[in-house]
Design a protein around this motif. Structure first.
Motif, short mmCIF file in Angstrom:
data_model
loop_
_atom_site.label_atom_id
_atom_site.label_comp_id
_atom_site.label_asym_id
_atom_site.label_seq_id
_atom_site.Cartn_x
_atom_site.Cartn_y
_atom_site.Cartn_z
N ALA A 159 3.42 13.76 -9.67
CA ALA A 159 4.71 14.96 -9.74
C ALA A 159 5.09 15.12 -11.06
CB ALA A 159 5.53 14.79 -8.67
N GLY A 160 5.43 14.18 -11.48
CA GLY A 160 6.26 14.02 -13.01
C GLY A 160 5.27 14.39 -13.87
N VAL A 161 3.89 14.37 -14.05
CA VAL A 161 2.84 14.71 -14.90
C VAL A 161 2.57 16.00 -14.58
CG1 VAL A 161 0.74 14.47 -15.76
CG2 VAL A 161 1.81 12.43 -15.29
N TYR B 33 7.37 13.11 -2.26
CA TYR B 33 8.01 12.12 -1.35
C TYR B 33 7.67 12.27 0.07
CZ TYR B 33 10.76 9.80 -4.83
OH TYR B 33 11.37 8.73 -5.91
N ALA B 34 7.24 13.29 0.47
CA ALA B 34 6.89 13.59 2.01
C ALA B 34 5.55 13.55 2.22
CB ALA B 34 7.22 15.27 2.10
N VAL B 35 4.72 13.43 1.18
CA VAL B 35 3.25 13.18 1.58
C VAL B 35 2.91 11.78 2.09
CG1 VAL B 35 1.02 12.86 0.23
CG2 VAL B 35 2.41 15.02 -0.05
N PRO B 36 3.60 10.62 1.23
CA PRO B 36 3.07 9.32 1.81
C PRO B 36 3.55 9.05 3.25
CG PRO B 36 3.90 9.27 -0.36
CD PRO B 36 3.92 10.60 -0.02
N PRO B 37 4.97 9.47 3.48
CA PRO B 37 5.09 9.30 4.94
C PRO B 37 4.40 9.91 5.87
CG PRO B 37 7.31 9.52 3.63
CD PRO B 37 5.95 9.72 2.71
N MET B 38 4.17 11.15 5.51
CA MET B 38 3.25 11.92 6.59
C MET B 38 1.93 11.19 6.66
SD MET B 38 4.94 14.39 7.55
CE MET B 38 6.38 13.24 7.53
N GLN C 188 3.11 5.95 -2.95
CA GLN C 188 4.08 6.64 -3.41
C GLN C 188 4.55 6.81 -4.67
OE1 GLN C 188 8.43 5.47 -2.15
NE2 GLN C 188 7.85 7.04 -0.84
N GLN C 189 4.15 5.47 -5.46
CA GLN C 189 4.21 5.55 -7.20
C GLN C 189 3.06 6.44 -7.60
OE1 GLN C 189 6.40 3.70 -9.04
NE2 GLN C 189 7.46 3.57 -7.13
N VAL C 190 2.08 6.63 -7.15
CA VAL C 190 1.02 7.24 -7.70
C VAL C 190 1.27 8.84 -7.49
CG1 VAL C 190 -1.41 8.08 -7.36
CG2 VAL C 190 -0.98 5.54 -7.23
N VAL C 191 1.82 9.22 -6.25
CA VAL C 191 2.12 10.69 -5.81
C VAL C 191 3.16 11.19 -6.63
CG1 VAL C 191 2.64 12.49 -4.16
CG2 VAL C 191 1.06 10.57 -3.64
N GLY D 211 0.72 -1.17 -0.09
CA GLY D 211 0.04 0.04 -0.20
C GLY D 211 0.83 1.12 0.01
N PHE D 212 1.72 1.38 0.95
CA PHE D 212 2.79 2.52 0.86
C PHE D 212 3.57 2.50 -0.45
CE2 PHE D 212 6.70 4.19 1.66
CZ PHE D 212 6.62 5.45 2.36
N TRP D 213 3.94 1.31 -1.10
CA TRP D 213 4.60 1.57 -2.39
C TRP D 213 3.64 2.18 -3.52
CZ3 TRP D 213 3.76 -0.92 -7.13
CH2 TRP D 213 4.80 -0.83 -7.96
N LEU D 214 2.51 1.67 -3.57
CA LEU D 214 1.37 2.13 -4.60
C LEU D 214 1.19 3.70 -4.34
CD1 LEU D 214 -1.17 -0.84 -4.54
CD2 LEU D 214 0.42 -0.13 -6.28
#
Length: 365
Positions: free
Chosen positions: A334-336, A345-350, A327-330, A322-325
């Motif tokens: 960011a790239g798009v 990268y800060a959003v998923p850990p938060m 982070q991949q989405v966010v 779930g964390f990997w997914l």
């Protein structure tokens, strides 16, 4: 003065470290075996032997350890805490007045140590091992060739370089990049083609390029001139590391090489998002590991008390996936939409730490 760490810190850290190492070892072992099995088909091509395949598989260990550590950390931490919960040792420690948050600090200590080792590994051993593995794969072609490149394109200012192929070579302690079938396209600031040069061979030596067999056509306002020279010097900021990075997976570069590639691409108006994504992922790697494990830790204090290893492994895998997914989405967003990767990268850990805090407060009554 109170001693630090306390006895219970050492005990919990030892249990958790053992579980992480066991999980980590199993995951790395399976990955190495699968990698070696996939490489067996290359045995017999040229001078490539089974010894080379074994060496390549062994050199892949630092990279596998780095990639698999977050998953091994969360599963191992849950297994270790779950083992203590199943034997009521966590309950006994709680009865001594230790809070769940204080017990999680003991887990964070061992995680911080392992994470520090992986950060050092990602900047030193892993890039070196990747280059050595690439060198061994190239031995079947020539013992002088360190790596081979095909279809290179690069830009430096108003100059565009195209090469059919290239080789990273080494001899007597010296190393250099050699390109074949090189074409140099020079443009004016307004976009008008100024010259085209066909170069038989180009070698990067120190701070310059040595061009051999140069056949250049120059386009003036009202005329076309052609010249041939046996060799010439090309002073360019287009470095060997930049070209090597363009044909090497960004994940196999250290932070300094990634930073150089990012600066080069931005300087020449090229897309650097993929390199920025990997670069900032290195910096947020420690935070990701700690946030993921701390977010999963509350489950070891409650429902896992009566559960088995299968349940703990399942929850650990769900959290890691779930964390990997997330982070991949966010990071893809960011790239798009071109917002800062540091935010991505800060959003998923938060979010994971917020979940952890909510569960801790809820179970603390």
């Amino acid at each position: 003065m109170k001693h630090w760490p306390r006895l219970h810190d050492s005990y919990i850290a030892r249990i958790v470290a053992t579980s992480i190492l066991m999980t980590w070892g199993i995951l790395i072992g399976l990955t190495v075996v699968l990698t070696f099995a996939d490489d067996i088909g290359n045995i017999g091509k040229g001078s490539y032997t089974i010894n080379h395949a074994i060496a390549v598989a062994g050199l892949g260990l630092p990279g596998h350890a780095y990639d698999l550590f977050p998953t091994a950390a969360v599963i191992g931490a849950l297994l270790g805490l779950g083992e203590l919960a199943a034997t009521s040792e966590l309950t006994a420690l709680r009865a001594l007045g230790l809070s769940r948050a204080r017990l999680s600090v003991s887990v964070a200590l061992v995680l911080a140590l392992f994470t520090l080792l992986m950060v050092v590994n990602g900047e030193t051993l892993w890039p070196w091992a990747s280059q050595r593995a690439q060198a061994i794969r190239s031995i079947r072609h020539s013992d002088m060739v360190v790596s081979r490149y095909d279809g290179l394109w690069a830009r430096e200012g108003n100059m565009f370089l195209s090469a059919r192929g290239g080789e990273q070579k080494a001899r007597a302690g010296d190393s250099w990049l050699e390109l074949h079938g090189v074409r140099l396209f020079e443009f004016d600031p307004d976009g008008r083609l100024r010259s085209i040069a066909n170069v038989q061979k180009a070698e990067h030596r120190g701070d310059h390029w040595a061009l051999f067999g140069v056949d250049r056509i120059r386009f003036d306002a009202k005329s076309v001139q052609r010249s041939r020279v046996a060799s010439e010097r090309w002073n360019s900021r287009l470095s060997e590391s930049v070209l090597a990075a363009s044909v090497t997976k960004p994940g196999h570069l250290d932070s300094a090489q990634l930073r150089t590639s990012i600066d080069y691409r931005k300087r020449n108006g090229l897309d650097a998002s993929n390199y920025e994504r990997i670069y900032w992922g290195r910096w947020f790697y420690p935070l990701n590991v700690l946030a993921l494990c701390l977010a999963a830790a509350p489950f070891a204090f409650g429902s896992l008390r009566s559960g088995g290893y299968g349940k703990r492994v399942f929850i650990g895998i769900v959290f890691a996936l779930g964390f990997w997914l997330l982070q991949q989405v966010v990071t893809k967003l960011a790239g798009v939409y071109h917002f800062d990767f540091r935010i991505a990268y800060a959003v998923p850990p938060m979010i994971m730490l917020g979940v952890s805090y909510f569960v801790f407060r809820r179970r603390s009554g």
